[in-house]
Design a protein around this motif. Structure first.
Motif, mmCIF file in Angstrom:
data_model
loop_
_atom_site.group_PDB
_atom_site.id
_atom_site.type_symbol
_atom_site.label_atom_id
_atom_site.label_comp_id
_atom_site.label_asym_id
_atom_site.label_seq_id
_atom_site.Cartn_x
_atom_site.Cartn_y
_atom_site.Cartn_z
ATOM 1 N N GLU A 82 0.775 -1.447 -0.032
ATOM 2 C CA GLU A 82 0.044 -0.072 -0.020
ATOM 3 C C GLU A 82 0.803 1.438 0.041
ATOM 4 O O GLU A 82 0.472 2.418 -0.772
ATOM 5 N N ASP B 151 2.052 2.020 -3.354
ATOM 6 C CA ASP B 151 1.283 2.537 -4.372
ATOM 7 C C ASP B 151 1.125 4.162 -4.338
ATOM 8 O O ASP B 151 0.657 4.666 -5.325
ATOM 9 N N ARG C 191 -4.861 -5.919 0.790
ATOM 10 C CA ARG C 191 -5.406 -5.871 1.984
ATOM 11 C C ARG C 191 -6.535 -7.266 2.194
ATOM 12 O O ARG C 191 -6.472 -7.451 3.540
ATOM 13 N N VAL D 177 -3.380 -3.161 -4.578
ATOM 14 C CA VAL D 177 -3.737 -2.895 -2.960
ATOM 15 C C VAL D 177 -4.511 -3.648 -2.476
ATOM 16 O O VAL D 177 -4.541 -4.048 -1.322
#
Length: 218
Positions: free
Chosen positions: A151, A154, A202, A198
């Motif tokens: 993340e 990103d 998650r 992402v």
């Protein structure tokens, strides 16, 4: 029976990781077709997208079969649920690579991207491919640290996406409205591609911890 069941769960995860590899390759080729105005490579990405769709369908079929026949609970249930949603995210990544290739084909033999901003799309392509490959590694390893890092990785794509609008709004832009629309859409495709990578990471956090960290990409 338990060994067979675990093998099926492992096979499901392996299939999703393989999908990540497939969409990474699709985006790598789509980016090259975009930057080099390579019609043959664009056509290859477009024709191979159906394979990604087929893998998603197979993964969902397998996941629903496990729900129906094995009644998984706890972590196993989270694996199956995450696989169903994750397959959709990864398939969408393939669609976004497809859109890039379609843009290259639509404008061929002209280049969609003006020469002075090609370095930005080169970097967006590189970041996108790395995110997809890392998502595949996270699926295989269930490495929480790597999932969280993805993340953060990103952020580089988000910065590139934002900068593209600065370029388009600059008074020195001389390529007209049509080119600006193409560039804005392409930048959005890359940004959404990264968001879905992402989202996959998650879901692995959810598998391991039982908690979903923040809102998912849609």
């Amino acid at each position: 029976m338990r060994d067979t069941y675990q093998e099926q769960l492992d096979e499901l995860a392996s299939g999703l990781a393989g999908m990540c590899d497939d969409v990474a390759r699709a985006m790598e080729h789509a980016t090259r077709s975009l930057l080099d105005a390579d019609l043959q490579l664009a056509e290859q990405v477009i024709s191979e997208d159906i394979k990604i769709d087929d893998v998603r369908a197979a993964a969902e079929h397998q996941a629903f079969g496990l729900l129906a026949l094995q009644a998984p609970v706890a972590t196993d249930l989270r694996v199956v649920v995450a696989a169903i949603h994750g397959a959709g995210d990864i398939e969408r990544m393939g669609d976004l690579a497809l859109h890039v290739a379609q843009a290259a084909r639509r404008r061929h033999p002209q280049s969609v991207v003006p020469d002075e901003i090609k370095p930005y799309f080169t970097e967006m392509g590189r970041v996108g491919v790395e995110l997809a490959e890392k998502a595949g590694r996270v699926i295989r390893s269930r490495d929480l640290e790597a999932a969280v890092e993805l993340e953060a990785d990103d952020d580089a794509m988000d910065d590139l996406h934002k900068h593209m609008f600065t370029v388009l709004m600059d008074r020195n832009w001389t390529h007209g409205v049509s080119a600006a629309v193409d560039v804005a859409l392409l930048a959005r495709f890359y940004e959404r591609y990264a968001d879905h990578a992402v989202a996959v990471a998650r879901r692995i956090v959810y598998v391991v911890t039982g908690q979903m960290p923040g809102p998912l990409a849609v």
